[in-house]
Design a protein around this motif. Structure first.
Motif, mmCIF file in Angstrom:
data_model
loop_
_atom_site.group_PDB
_atom_site.id
_atom_site.type_symbol
_atom_site.label_atom_id
_atom_site.label_comp_id
_atom_site.label_asym_id
_atom_site.label_seq_id
_atom_site.Cartn_x
_atom_site.Cartn_y
_atom_site.Cartn_z
ATOM 1 N N ILE A 89 31.171 -71.029 70.489
ATOM 2 C CA ILE A 89 30.008 -70.296 70.945
ATOM 3 C C ILE A 89 30.336 -69.660 72.281
ATOM 4 C CG2 ILE A 89 27.599 -70.474 71.668
ATOM 5 C CD1 ILE A 89 27.384 -72.920 69.794
ATOM 6 N N GLY A 90 30.020 -68.372 72.412
ATOM 7 C CA GLY A 90 30.243 -67.656 73.655
ATOM 8 C C GLY A 90 28.922 -67.296 74.308
ATOM 9 N N ILE A 91 28.804 -67.587 75.596
ATOM 10 C CA ILE A 91 27.624 -67.203 76.361
ATOM 11 C C ILE A 91 28.045 -66.114 77.334
ATOM 12 C CG2 ILE A 91 25.914 -67.924 78.057
ATOM 13 C CD1 ILE A 91 25.853 -70.630 76.765
ATOM 14 N N LEU A 92 27.337 -65.012 77.282
ATOM 15 C CA LEU A 92 27.605 -63.892 78.170
ATOM 16 C C LEU A 92 26.526 -63.858 79.233
ATOM 17 C CD1 LEU A 92 28.783 -63.095 75.281
ATOM 18 C CD2 LEU A 92 28.872 -60.825 76.228
ATOM 19 N N GLY A 93 26.916 -64.027 80.480
ATOM 20 C CA GLY A 93 25.989 -64.008 81.593
ATOM 21 C C GLY A 93 26.175 -65.228 82.456
ATOM 22 N N GLY A 94 25.889 -65.081 83.741
ATOM 23 C CA GLY A 94 26.099 -66.189 84.663
ATOM 24 C C GLY A 94 24.867 -66.582 85.442
ATOM 25 N N GLY A 95 23.705 -66.138 84.981
ATOM 26 C CA GLY A 95 22.476 -66.408 85.711
ATOM 27 C C GLY A 95 21.748 -67.658 85.256
ATOM 28 N N SER A 96 20.467 -67.702 85.589
ATOM 29 C CA SER A 96 19.642 -68.869 85.279
ATOM 30 C C SER A 96 19.554 -69.143 83.792
ATOM 31 C CB SER A 96 18.206 -68.692 85.775
ATOM 32 O OG SER A 96 18.124 -68.098 86.997
ATOM 33 N N TRP A 97 19.343 -68.106 83.012
ATOM 34 C CA TRP A 97 19.180 -68.284 81.573
ATOM 35 C C TRP A 97 20.472 -68.830 80.965
ATOM 36 C CZ3 TRP A 97 16.180 -69.763 78.182
ATOM 37 C CH2 TRP A 97 16.222 -69.380 76.851
ATOM 38 N N ALA A 98 21.603 -68.276 81.319
ATOM 39 C CA ALA A 98 22.881 -68.749 80.793
ATOM 40 C C ALA A 98 23.142 -70.193 81.225
ATOM 41 C CB ALA A 98 24.014 -67.845 81.260
ATOM 42 N N THR A 99 22.840 -70.517 82.467
ATOM 43 C CA THR A 99 23.039 -71.875 82.975
ATOM 44 C C THR A 99 22.142 -72.867 82.232
ATOM 45 O OG1 THR A 99 23.599 -70.959 85.152
ATOM 46 C CG2 THR A 99 23.012 -73.307 85.068
ATOM 47 N N VAL A 103 21.619 -78.204 88.452
ATOM 48 C CA VAL A 103 22.054 -78.541 87.099
ATOM 49 C C VAL A 103 23.558 -78.782 87.094
ATOM 50 C CG1 VAL A 103 22.312 -77.662 84.739
ATOM 51 C CG2 VAL A 103 20.185 -77.256 85.999
ATOM 52 N N GLU A 104 23.966 -79.987 86.678
ATOM 53 C CA GLU A 104 25.395 -80.291 86.594
ATOM 54 C C GLU A 104 25.977 -79.680 85.322
ATOM 55 O OE1 GLU A 104 28.544 -83.969 86.274
ATOM 56 O OE2 GLU A 104 26.535 -84.386 87.001
ATOM 57 N N ILE A 105 27.092 -78.987 85.474
ATOM 58 C CA ILE A 105 27.781 -78.327 84.368
ATOM 59 C C ILE A 105 29.036 -79.128 84.042
ATOM 60 C CG2 ILE A 105 28.963 -76.216 83.643
ATOM 61 C CD1 ILE A 105 25.923 -75.879 84.020
ATOM 62 N N LYS A 106 29.245 -79.410 82.777
ATOM 63 C CA LYS A 106 30.458 -80.121 82.341
ATOM 64 C C LYS A 106 31.611 -79.121 82.271
ATOM 65 C CE LYS A 106 27.790 -83.517 79.852
ATOM 66 N NZ LYS A 106 27.469 -84.137 78.578
#
Length: 94
Positions: free
Chosen positions: A6-16, A57-60
């Protein structure tokens, strides 16, 4: 069974938020996350949070393939999630 990519495009709040939701689910997948700038990628890898959006929000980060190359991300993802504000979509894909 192979894991889906799965690819997520974007680095803002919604993507996070989407990354957090996805990792809290019971599903297994490979996550690719696109950022325009490598400074943000380096920060996420080192500090495990997005410095500008939802910073608590902690990101793995060790389980994510980060990329600043949009073509690379698209090529390596079966499913794409657009989490880019509408005002920047044309610029991103040009």
């Amino acid at each position: 069974m192979n894991k889906r990519s799965i690819g997520i495009l974007g680095g803002g709040s919604w993507a996070t938020a989407l990354c957090k939701i996805m990792f809290d689910s019971d599903q297994e997948f490979n996550l690719n996350w696109y950022f325009r700038n490598t400074e943000n990628i380096n920060h996420l890898k080192k500090h495990r949070h997005n410095k500008k959006y939802l910073s608590s929000v902690e990101i793995k980060a060790d389980t994510i393939h980060f990329s600043s190359d949009l073509n690379d991300l698209v090529k390596n993802s079966e499913i794409l999630i657009l989490a880019i504000p509408a005002a920047f979509i044309e610029e991103t894909f040009s």
